[in-house]
Design a protein around this motif. Structure first.
Motif, PDB file in Angstrom:
ATOM      1  N   VAL A   1     -31.700  40.054 100.162  1.00  0.00           N
ATOM      2  CA  VAL A   1     -31.653  39.462  99.251  1.00  0.00           C
ATOM      3  C   VAL A   1     -32.779  39.190  98.147  1.00  0.00           C
ATOM      4  O   VAL A   1     -33.973  38.707  98.566  1.00  0.00           O
ATOM      5  N   LEU A   2     -32.476  39.783  96.534  1.00  0.00           N
ATOM      6  CA  LEU A   2     -33.678  40.559  95.678  1.00  0.00           C
ATOM      7  C   LEU A   2     -33.364  39.434  94.415  1.00  0.00           C
ATOM      8  O   LEU A   2     -32.214  39.450  94.222  1.00  0.00           O
ATOM      9  N   PRO A   3     -34.445  38.778  94.064  1.00  0.00           N
ATOM     10  CA  PRO A   3     -35.666  38.428  94.864  1.00  0.00           C
ATOM     11  C   PRO A   3     -35.750  36.850  95.372  1.00  0.00           C
ATOM     12  O   PRO A   3     -34.389  35.789  95.272  1.00  0.00           O
ATOM     13  N   GLY A   4     -36.663  36.699  96.035  1.00  0.00           N
ATOM     14  CA  GLY A   4     -36.265  35.516  96.479  1.00  0.00           C
ATOM     15  C   GLY A   4     -36.088  35.706  98.337  1.00  0.00           C
ATOM     16  O   GLY A   4     -37.276  34.448  98.968  1.00  0.00           O
ATOM     17  N   GLY A   5     -35.878  36.765  99.258  1.00  0.00           N
ATOM     18  CA  GLY A   5     -35.865  36.365  99.938  1.00  0.00           C
ATOM     19  C   GLY A   5     -34.089  36.429 100.766  1.00  0.00           C
ATOM     20  O   GLY A   5     -33.563  35.396 100.133  1.00  0.00           O
ATOM     21  N   GLY A   6     -33.931  36.344 101.940  1.00  0.00           N
ATOM     22  CA  GLY A   6     -32.837  36.144 102.398  1.00  0.00           C
ATOM     23  C   GLY A   6     -32.307  37.555 102.664  1.00  0.00           C
ATOM     24  O   GLY A   6     -31.991  38.554 102.184  1.00  0.00           O
ATOM     25  N   ARG A   7     -31.205  37.391 103.936  1.00  0.00           N
ATOM     26  CA  ARG A   7     -29.700  38.194 103.457  1.00  0.00           C
ATOM     27  C   ARG A   7     -28.820  38.449 103.001  1.00  0.00           C
ATOM     28  O   ARG A   7     -28.282  36.819 103.210  1.00  0.00           O
ATOM     29  N   TRP A   8     -27.769  39.407 102.217  1.00  0.00           N
ATOM     30  CA  TRP A   8     -26.194  38.866 102.405  1.00  0.00           C
ATOM     31  C   TRP A   8     -25.308  39.122 103.413  1.00  0.00           C
ATOM     32  O   TRP A   8     -26.172  40.131 103.913  1.00  0.00           O
ATOM     33  N   PRO A   9     -25.028  38.144 103.762  1.00  0.00           N
ATOM     34  CA  PRO A   9     -24.078  38.161 105.315  1.00  0.00           C
ATOM     35  C   PRO A   9     -22.747  39.477 105.490  1.00  0.00           C
ATOM     36  O   PRO A   9     -22.843  40.093 104.603  1.00  0.00           O
ATOM     37  N   LEU A  10     -22.742  39.815 105.981  1.00  0.00           N
ATOM     38  CA  LEU A  10     -22.300  40.715 106.616  1.00  0.00           C
ATOM     39  C   LEU A  10     -20.900  40.644 107.235  1.00  0.00           C
ATOM     40  O   LEU A  10     -20.462  40.654 108.264  1.00  0.00           O
ATOM     41  N   VAL A  11     -20.657  39.907 106.397  1.00  0.00           N
ATOM     42  CA  VAL A  11     -18.629  39.691 106.155  1.00  0.00           C
ATOM     43  C   VAL A  11     -17.858  39.962 104.836  1.00  0.00           C
ATOM     44  O   VAL A  11     -18.579  41.422 104.371  1.00  0.00           O
ATOM     45  N   GLU A  12     -17.126  40.104 104.855  1.00  0.00           N
ATOM     46  CA  GLU A  12     -16.007  40.773 103.798  1.00  0.00           C
ATOM     47  C   GLU A  12     -16.999  41.277 102.052  1.00  0.00           C
ATOM     48  O   GLU A  12     -17.284  39.754 101.869  1.00  0.00           O
TER      49      GLU A  12
END
Length: 715
Positions: A125-136
């Motif tokens: 996830v940009l900017p800021g950090g984290g991750r997009w979920p691995l979902v539909e």
């Protein structure tokens, strides 16, 4: 009831017979697409997924024969051609060094050259950090009011420009480190992005652009030992899945935009480059045939793409140009009228390009390119050079010069011999799109002025998803330096108000009435509601001079009539008349880069970071200029600009407060740069016939009461 009937009749006239038919058939198309999407998910995702090459690949084809058939398939570039490496190094020593440096940075884990803040994580996830979920994909939260981050930045890595750069380096050097990294990157994406899950599968456009990038990887580095038989088979399977996804999820609605052109171009490329797949012929035919239709639909007769954004015009041109080159390779060129559209699109790009290949940011600008084959995605000279080769245009060759990106796209072909640049590439009025352009030439110190009158007619069923409410704004560049600018686009998906702030009318060089925007920028993240057409009142220009006049909106009250007088060498004058009824609060806004200096009353004496002086003088009585320079950590608002997507910089906004006046009301603003800004200020006189005459920078500018502009040099 009468109003309802009249509205229906008016709308029917606007969309025309084909638009009425398309709207009537839309439910049937939607149902058909829903079935296609469901079929794709059943075939390729989850527990029902089958071998993607089942029914696609001839099982009796030996690995060596498979490779040879792929290598012989038409493509932009033949990596096996003798002498091509040496030719590239000889023609582009600086670009070769730059491409190799980016490849080495990629090996070292530094992907900051791909997009601001990019890291080696497909789901970051940009900017800021984290991750997009691995979902539909629809469940990732990308469209929330306050999304986790900006999905466009994540998508840039997902388009795999870094893998293409590694493949280019592998081809240039023969260094297996680069080839192994290409293969590792493809395996990494496939391992970490299960089919149909995650942000990378959200839009068919992203799938298409990624697939074409992988085709480049295969053609540039496919002869490496790193591309063993298992890797090749896995990649072919992935490309088959990508092709079927694009076909099933085409953005072919009643309203279309750049996504569909990218998707159709991707299908055509897959179908052309992968003749070993049984679906290839269908993809090639479908892609090329519908691409021709869509180019006709999405560009006007003068060659301007209908989304009303210069950067998206250039982005669409990338795919159109590449598809035309690929069609030539197959011996079935695009239709003559479509090639003419591509030619006129290229001419607009040439008119807008600075000495560095960068173009003014009218509307949204996210640095997107369909192909990142050269070192700098903001440099559009590669597209111009490719156009020069495709269309045998020596004048475009004179403007673009030789280009590393065009070398790859055009298969190493030489530029045509440079020829004289015609007048139409110095001065042009695009009446439908509402662009008036004049420039002094194409030398490093050339000047460019663009009068953004605004569209006089919107193209039928083309989504103006990347337009801004910026009617009657003016942009001015001298060499590679912006003088008057548009703010660009910082982020599309964020929750702090940047998207709204940089689209507002007061973020552009416009007249603002009662503090209101020209259209609604708050309701939709893409597209603005209530855009109204403008009307040209006159355009007369020559290289280095412009006399132009337009009105917005074309009908209704209040409205603004802006007259522009530009004389190269440092002078731009704006005559603004607000017409209509009733008293209104009137401001004139101008957007400049970062500067030093102050304003007093109706005069601002500034100096840009380059040291270039700028003087702004409003000749209206009691006018007051306010300088707006946001602090580095300040809130969204006027004065901010985004020189590249994902980057924001504090600039200088000038609010010329004219006060509250009964209409009609007129004001004159004089902008001088360079030595002109150090001379005596403008002097103005009002003639008995109501015309206004001013003297500044060695010119006499006359604005007649009934309309019209005259510029004369003072002896």
């Amino acid at each position: 009831m009468a109003r309802s009937v009249s509205t229906v009749v008016r709308r029917a006239r606007e969309v025309g017979p084909s638009g009425i038919v398309n709207r009537l058939l839309a439910p049937l198309w939607a149902a058909r697409q829903s079935r296609a999407e469901a079929s794709w998910r059943e075939r390729f995702t989850g527990a029902t997924a089958r071998d993607p090459l089942a029914g696609e690949l001839d099982t009796g084809l030996a690995a060596s024969a498979l490779r040879e058939k792929l290598a012989r398939a038409p493509f932009f570039f033949d990596a096996r051609r003798e002498g091509l490496r040496e030719s590239f190094r000889e023609r582009f020593p600086e670009a070769a060094a730059h491409l190799l440096a980016q490849a080495e940075s990629t090996l070292a884990g530094d992907l900051s050259w791909v997009a601001p803040g990019t890291i080696a994580d497909w789901h970051a996830v940009l900017p800021g950090g984290g991750r997009w979920p691995l979902v539909e994909p629809e469940s990732t939260g990308y469209g929330a009011e306050r999304p986790p981050g900006d999905v466009r930045l994540t998508w840039e890595l997902g388009r795999c420009p870094h893998l293409v750069r590694l493949a280019q380096a592998a081809w240039l050097t023969g260094d297996e480190r680069f080839s192994r990294a290409v293969v590792g990157g493809i395996h990494s994406w496939l391992d970490e992005n299960p089919v149909g899950y995650g942000i990378g599968w959200l839009h068919a456009q992203e799938v298409a652009l990624r697939a074409v990038a992988w085709l480049w990887c295969l053609r540039l580095a496919g002869d490496s030992p790193a591309f063993d038989d298992a890797t090749l088979r896995r990649l072919l399977g992935a490309l088959a899945v990508h092709g079927h996804h694009v076909e099933a999820y085409l953005s072919d609605r009643v309203l279309t935009h750049n996504h569909l052109i990218s998707e159709l171009g991707g299908l055509a490329a897959l179908g052309t480059a992968l003749p070993v797949l049984r679906s290839a012929h269908r993809w090639q035919t479908l892609g090329m045939r519908r691409l021709e239709r869509e180019i006709r639909k999405q560009t006007d007769d003068e060659g301007v793409q209908g989304e009303l954004s210069t950067h998206y015009h250039a982005f669409v041109l990338d795919t159109c140009m590449a598809s035309a080159i690929l069609a030539d390779r197959t011996g079935s060129p695009l239709a003559a009228d479509v090639l003419r559209r591509i030619e006129t699109m290229s001419e607009l790009l040439a008119l807008l390009s600075g000495p560095d290949g960068e173009i003014p940011a009218i509307g949204d600008s996210d640095a997107g390119r369909a192909f990142r084959l050269g070192p700098n995605p903001l440099d559009h000279r590669d597209a111009l050079a490719a156009a020069a080769i495709l269309l045998a245009r020596g004048d475009l060759a004179s403007i673009a010069g030789d280009s590393a990106g065009a070398f790859f796209l055009a298969g190493g072909a030489e530029l045509p011999a440079p020829s004289v640049v015609p007048d139409r590439l110095f001065v042009r009025c695009y009446r439908t799109a509402g662009l008036g352009i004049s420039r002094t030439g194409y030398a490093p110190d050339s000047e460019l002025v663009v009068f953004r009158a605004s569209a006089t007619r919107f193209l039928r069923d083309v989504h103006t998803s990347h337009a801004h409410p910026d009617a009657l704004s003016v942009l001015w560049r001298s060499g590679c330096e912006d003088i008057l600018l548009d703010p660009g686009s910082y982020l599309y998906s964020e929750g702090e108000g940047w998207r709204r702030a940089l689209r507002r009318t007061n973020a552009h060089g416009c007249v603002v009435i009662d503090g209101a925007d020209q259209a609604d920028v708050t309701t939709q993240r893409f597209g603005v509601l209530g855009l109204r057409p403008a009307r040209w009142l006159g355009f007369d220009a020559s290289p280095g001079e412009m006399r132009a006049e337009a009105m917005h909106p074309a009908t209704g009250s209040p409205a603004v009539k802006r007259r522009v007088a530009w004389a190269a060498g440092g002078l731009l004058v704006l005559h603004d008349e607000v017409v209509g009824a009733g008293p209104h609060e009137i401001d004139v806004w101008l957007q400049l880069p970062a500067s030093r200096g102050e304003a007093a009353g109706g005069v601002a004496e500034l100096e840009l970071e380059s040291g270039r002086p700028v003087r702004v003088q409003c000749l209206a009585q009691d006018a007051k200029i306010e300088l707006v320079r946001p602090d580095p950590g300040g809130a969204p608002g006027p004065g901010w600009r985004s020189p590249r997507y994902g980057v924001r910089r504090s600039g200088t906004a000038l609010r010329i407060a004219l006060g509250r006046h009964s209409l009609p009301y007129a004001s004159v603003t004089v902008i001088e740069i360079g030595t002109a800004a150090r001379g005596p200020g403008a002097r103005v006189r009002h003639e008995a016939d109501g015309s206004i005459v001013l003297r500044a920078a060695g010119r006499e500018i006359s604005f007649s009461k009934g309309g019209g502009v005259r510029i004369e040099a003072l002896s």
